[in-house]
Design an enzyme around this catalytic site. Structure first.
Site, PDB file in Angstrom:
ATOM      1  N   LYS A   3     -76.950 -21.479   5.135  1.00 28.18           N
ATOM      2  CA  LYS A   3     -78.018 -22.146   4.393  1.00 28.18           C
ATOM      3  C   LYS A   3     -79.356 -21.490   4.723  1.00 28.18           C
ATOM      4  CE  LYS A   3     -79.880 -26.852   3.781  1.00 28.18           C
ATOM      5  NZ  LYS A   3     -79.755 -28.265   4.246  1.00 28.18           N
ATOM      6  N   SER A  28     -79.475 -30.989   0.226  1.00 24.75           N
ATOM      7  CA  SER A  28     -80.179 -29.732   0.082  1.00 24.75           C
ATOM      8  C   SER A  28     -79.304 -28.513   0.349  1.00 24.75           C
ATOM      9  CB  SER A  28     -81.374 -29.700   1.040  1.00 24.75           C
ATOM     10  OG  SER A  28     -80.941 -29.833   2.392  1.00 24.75           O
ATOM     11  N   SER A  58     -77.480 -34.256   3.055  1.00 23.09           N
ATOM     12  CA  SER A  58     -77.588 -32.867   2.605  1.00 23.09           C
ATOM     13  C   SER A  58     -76.378 -32.004   2.913  1.00 23.09           C
ATOM     14  CB  SER A  58     -78.842 -32.221   3.206  1.00 23.09           C
ATOM     15  OG  SER A  58     -79.999 -32.741   2.598  1.00 23.09           O
TER      16      SER A  58
END
Length: 529
Positions: free
Chosen positions: A130, A205, A229
């Protein structure tokens, strides 16, 4: 005890303000997303259908080279990423060089396969990261245009530990702007799509991670979770993810950094396509804190106590849980009872009715030294001056802003947040915390919906911005929870459920994940549907 009349009015006004604001944004936003009429190609290379654990074993045994595995994933990323926009910066050349070094190391190793497995359990296995995690030499922007050009000079601790275990990063994946929205898009890298339906969201996210994992362009990845997330992207993209008990896996060298009491609620954890990779990944990512969890303890599922929570009690802040998600959770209950001989007790907590208010209240609380969380408007402007939300709103209307609709909306919401937390909401959280801890103990496991509905279409969350409360409440409670896929639903989209347990009992939910994968089939190739 119930909300006072004043508090009820405040909640209604707050909800109405958000609804009108986001509806206005949705109608006027110039942003469009999705790739109509196209779908992902099916997986052809059999190497892409093996878990990281299996790949590492084959690489150690010289049944396949690390270069072959890494190249297979590079080829798949190049095939699907034009449709997904999940990987926003690759390091393919460096990864192939590192894979060649791995193959050379294995050729020269004299200690045998067992030595390699002990020292380097993920030797030669590809990894996605990420973009909000520091990965040396890679962008470190979290989708903020003012951070364009920021490149990490270090690795975040979980990434460093995975690399030290032999994993090879292939690149970094897209996020929502500043990791604070359930759709992964920003004005720096654009919109990420769901591999099962390119007109739908991959979640946020950690949506880039979820998308590339679900699309078979990665086998393992890392995510962070302060309101869902990890779990929402894993749910929407049909893969596994684990929100670790807070404080076990380091959250250093991530952006944005923790402030206020956020460190009590945020978790870093593994995301992967196959359940058997969750435990070894967590052992590695926890590093020196692995001793806090009983990860080597054998779990007998027949001796656990199981509970099912079908919904939040009908909160007006969230969308009602869909019939197909209610039904799949009921099927999980049925299989647990039939296969294990256990009794799954249905329980209800009236405090869950206030899940969003609890999450929102606790996210705004100061730390023990009295320091409040860093304002979102400041993060939007870094490394320069703070953003001015009303000015950004005006620029948005003229299509001149550098920020996304949800980011501007959140900054505006912060301006309207009450200066003092509601005593009633604090009481609801404390009652819920006590009730959950007493219920679960050290041998209790619960099922709870991951979200009220399957992956929404792009931008539709703007109309229902509080649906993440189904995941967010568990952050505030500080409980470990594993997101598990449960096949595909009526529209060919992934179904799933959250499996939670008491604090530091992560090993229980990971064992249930293995059972659910075996029972319901786990990840499904989106190109084959």
């Amino acid at each position: 005890m119930a909300l006072s009349r004043l508090e009820k009015v405040q909640v209604w006004l707050f909800k109405a303000f958000i609804g009108v604001l986001f509806a206005l944004f949705r109608l006027c936003s110039p942003l469009r997303a999705g790739v109509s009429g196209k779908k992902l190609p099916p997986v052809v290379d059999p190497l892409l259908l093996l878990s990281a654990t299996q790949l590492a074993k084959k690489i150690r045994r010289k049944e396949v080279s690390s270069v072959e595995v890494v190249q297979a994933y590079i080829d798949r990323i190049q095939e699907v990423n034009p449709l997904l926009n999940a990987v926003i910066k690759d390091r393919f050349d460096a990864a192939l060089q590192e894979a060649a070094q791995v193959d050379k190391l294995i050729e020269e190793e004299t200690g045998g396969e067992e030595v390699l497995e002990d020292r380097l359990p993920l030797l030669g296995v590809p990894l996605s990261v990420k973009e909000s995690y520091a990965l040396q030499g890679m962008p470190f922007t979290t989708g903020v245009i003012s951070r364009r050009g920021v490149v990490s000079t270090v690795d975040a601790p979980p990434v460093a530990l995975l690399k030290r275990a032999g994993a090879i990063p292939l690149g970094v994946t897209n996020t929502s702007e500043l990791c604070m929205w359930l759709e992964s898009h920003n004005h720096l890298y654009g919109v990420t799509n769901n591999p099962y339906d390119l007109e739908r969201i991959p979640g946020g996210s950690s949506g880039g991670e979820g998308s590339i994992l679900g699309g078979a362009g990665a086998v393992i990845g890392v995510g962070s979770d302060i309101g869902g997330s990890i779990r929402m992207p894993c749910f929407f993209n049909g893969v596994f993810g684990h929100k670790t008990t807070p404080g076990v896996v380091s959250c250093e060298n991530q952006y944005p950094p923790c402030s206020g009491r956020h460190g009590e609620y945020v978790s870093s954890g593994p995301m992967c396509r196959y359940a058997e990779d969750l435990l070894p990944m967590l052992k590695i990512m926890a590093g020196p804190n692995a001793h806090m969890l009983s990860l080597n303890t054998k779990v007998d599922l027949k001796k656990l106590r199981f509970f099912t929570i079908p919904h939040d009690g009908g909160s007006p802040m969230t969308y009602p849980v869909s019939k197909e998600l209610i039904e799949i959770q009921r099927k999980v209950v049925q299989r647990l009872e039939e296969d294990l001989g256990v009794k799954v007790q249905e329980v209800h907590f009236p405090e869950l009715h206030y899940s969003f208010q609890i999450w929102d209240t606790y996210m705004g609380l100061p730390d023990k030294e009295g320091k409040a969380p860093q304002p979102f408007a400041e993060l939007m402007g870094e490394p320069g001056r703070p953003a001015w939300p009303l000015w950004e709103l005006l620029k948005w209307m003229l299509r001149r802003t550098e920020h996304t609709t949800p980011a501007i909306g959140l900054a505006l919401v912060e301006m309207s947040r009450p200066s003092r937390p509601s005593a009633f909401i604090i009481q609801q959280k404390e009652k819920l915390q006590k009730a959950m801890e007493e219920l679960l103990g050290t041998d209790g496991v619960f099922l709870y919906p991951s979200h009220p509905r399957v992956a929404p279409k792009h931008h539709h969350p703007l109309f229902r911005p509080f649906d993440f409360a189904y995941t967010g409440i568990i952050n505030i409670l500080g409980l470990p929870v594993t997101q598990c896929p449960l096949g595909l639903g009526e529209e060919g989209l992934p179904l799933g459920v959250q499996v939670g347990a008491g604090k530091l009992q992560d090993h229980l939910t990971l064992e249930v994940a293995l059972y659910l994968e075996k029972t319901f089939g786990g990840w499904r190739d989106p190109g084959a549907k």
